[in-house]
Design an enzyme around this catalytic site. Structure first.
Site, PDB file in Angstrom:
ATOM      1  N   LYS A  42      35.974  31.983  36.838  1.00  0.00           N
ATOM      2  CA  LYS A  42      35.234  32.589  37.949  1.00  0.00           C
ATOM      3  C   LYS A  42      34.215  33.584  37.417  1.00  0.00           C
ATOM      4  O   LYS A  42      33.067  33.634  37.880  1.00  0.00           O
ATOM      5  CB  LYS A  42      36.202  33.256  38.932  1.00  0.00           C
ATOM      6  CG  LYS A  42      36.951  32.222  39.770  1.00  0.00           C
ATOM      7  CD  LYS A  42      38.165  32.777  40.510  1.00  0.00           C
ATOM      8  CE  LYS A  42      38.918  31.618  41.178  1.00  0.00           C
ATOM      9  NZ  LYS A  42      40.196  32.017  41.785  1.00  0.00           N
TER      10      LYS A  42
ATOM     11  N   GLN B 101      43.636  37.421  42.616  1.00  0.00           N
ATOM     12  CA  GLN B 101      44.154  36.117  42.191  1.00  0.00           C
ATOM     13  C   GLN B 101      45.630  35.984  42.554  1.00  0.00           C
ATOM     14  O   GLN B 101      46.440  36.846  42.213  1.00  0.00           O
ATOM     15  CB  GLN B 101      43.954  35.966  40.675  1.00  0.00           C
ATOM     16  CG  GLN B 101      44.325  34.603  40.138  1.00  0.00           C
ATOM     17  CD  GLN B 101      43.430  33.477  40.649  1.00  0.00           C
ATOM     18  OE1 GLN B 101      42.210  33.605  40.680  1.00  0.00           O
ATOM     19  NE2 GLN B 101      44.028  32.381  41.070  1.00  0.00           N
TER      20      GLN B 101
ATOM     21  N   ASP C 192      37.625  34.889  49.712  1.00  0.00           N
ATOM     22  CA  ASP C 192      38.621  33.804  49.683  1.00  0.00           C
ATOM     23  C   ASP C 192      38.969  33.328  51.091  1.00  0.00           C
ATOM     24  O   ASP C 192      39.569  32.269  51.253  1.00  0.00           O
ATOM     25  CB  ASP C 192      39.925  34.321  49.034  1.00  0.00           C
ATOM     26  CG  ASP C 192      40.118  33.780  47.626  1.00  0.00           C
ATOM     27  OD1 ASP C 192      39.439  32.795  47.267  1.00  0.00           O
ATOM     28  OD2 ASP C 192      40.949  34.343  46.891  1.00  0.00           O
TER      29      ASP C 192
END
Ligand code: NAD
Length: 302
Positions: free
Chosen positions: A59, A103, A126
């Site tokens: 990422k 994460q 997200d």
């Protein structure tokens, strides 16, 4: 999308994702020109889960390649919930940070829902915050989880109008199955959500013009489950046990690719299908967050 297999066209998510990343990169450049700063994504990793380390590294690299700023926060596995919440709060306030991604999975002593709830919904790139899940449910603008958003982009690119098509989503998780079903409903498909308690799963899947498999079971979906000509999107990422003499097993999806390719009209490969779309959409969501944050209209065509 080009290459044909025994019957099925290959849906090249990798190529689609590269194009999307290039468009995001161009728009990020224009954003930096207009505002004097790059769009910024903060990625928080707690602990040393090897797969998570790979994702976080990828990422960061993708951000840099798209002309975005990436802020990595790697914290030890024994980080307290209070310390993590205080970092999230700092990132919420940070003007250089447009998107925040924590994460998952987090170590067991941390409450994932509490951490996600602490992220400002307008930085929740997200799309996991309940506010964004609610926005999706009622049809308001908001952040949609990257993987299902990537899948719907591939489906619309392949099929155009999805109106009236029968879609079966296998899996009902909050990050893939449920938002996928909502996106398909919004696109006017007739949607069935199948899951671990579904009876006669092969029969249910055989109705589908569109199959999205998001289960986490290697090669579960077989050729005789598929209506001839159906479009098959394989979200699963499963590593098989290593073959003799090999250090690592092969990566496979939730669909038995070789046999299903003989029946389907189009299919995504694993790897190279849905996976690359997820990061490209994360960049896209970060770019949108940056525009909102700067009071600019969202860039078109992304
Ligand atoms: P999850 O474990 O949260 O959910 C799995 C779902 O599958 C559940 O809703 C469950 O009801 C259903 N299920 C389990 N066994 C079943 C069975 N025998 N028959 C029918 N349904 C069954 O998983 P998830 O987070 O939604 O991820 C699913 C898969 O997608 C995993 O392989 C994961 O690695 C992969 N994934 C890939 C990406 C990507 O970027 N490509 C992103 C997220 C997840």
């Amino acid at each position: 999308m080009g290459e044909t297999l025994a019957g099925a066209a290959l849906i090249d998510g990798k190529a689609f994702a590269e194009t999307l990343r290039a468009r995001v990169g161009a728009a990020a450049g224009a954003f930096a020109q207009a505002t004097g700063r790059k769009p910024g994504l903060a990625v928080v990793l707690v602990g040393e889960d090897p797969a998570s380390q790979v994702y976080v590294g990828a990422k960061g690299k993708a951000c840099a390649a798209a002309g975005m700023a990436s802020f990595e926060h790697r914290l030890p596995a024994d980080t307290s919930e209070a310390a993590l919440l205080s970092l999230v709060e700092r990132l919420n306030q940070d003007e250089a940070v447009d998107g925040i991604l924590v994460q998952l999975p987090l170590p067991a002593h941390l409450d994932e829902q509490a951490i996600i709830a602490a992220i400002h919904p307008d930085k929740d790139v997200d799309g996991f915050h309940v506010i964004n899940a609610g926005r999706l449910a009622v049809g308001q603008e908001g952040f949609v989880p990257c993987t299902p958003l990537g899948c719907i982009m591939l489906l619309k690119d392949r099929l155009g109008d999805l109106s009236g098509l029968e879609a079966v989503v296998i899996g009902r998780s909050n990050i893939v199955g449920k938002p996928m079903a909502q996106l398909l409903t919004d696109a006017n498909a007739t949607v069935t959500i199948a899951h671990s308690r579904t009876k006669n799963l092969p029969e249910v899947v055989r109705r589908a013009d569109i199959v999205v498999a998001a289960v986490g079971r290697p090669e579960m979906v077989k050729a005789d489950w598929i209506k001839p000509g159906a479009t098959v999107i394989d979200v699963g990422i499963n590593r098989l046990p290593p073959e003799e003499g090999k250090p690592r097993g092969r990566l496979v999806g939730d669909v038995a690719f070789a046999e299903v390719a003989g029946v389907a009209g189009a299919i995504t490969p694993v790897p190279g299908g849905v996976g690359p779309m997820t990061i490209a959409v994360l960049l896209r969501n970060t770019l949108v967050a940056a525009h909102t944050h700067a009071g600019l209209p969202a860039p078109e065509g992304l």
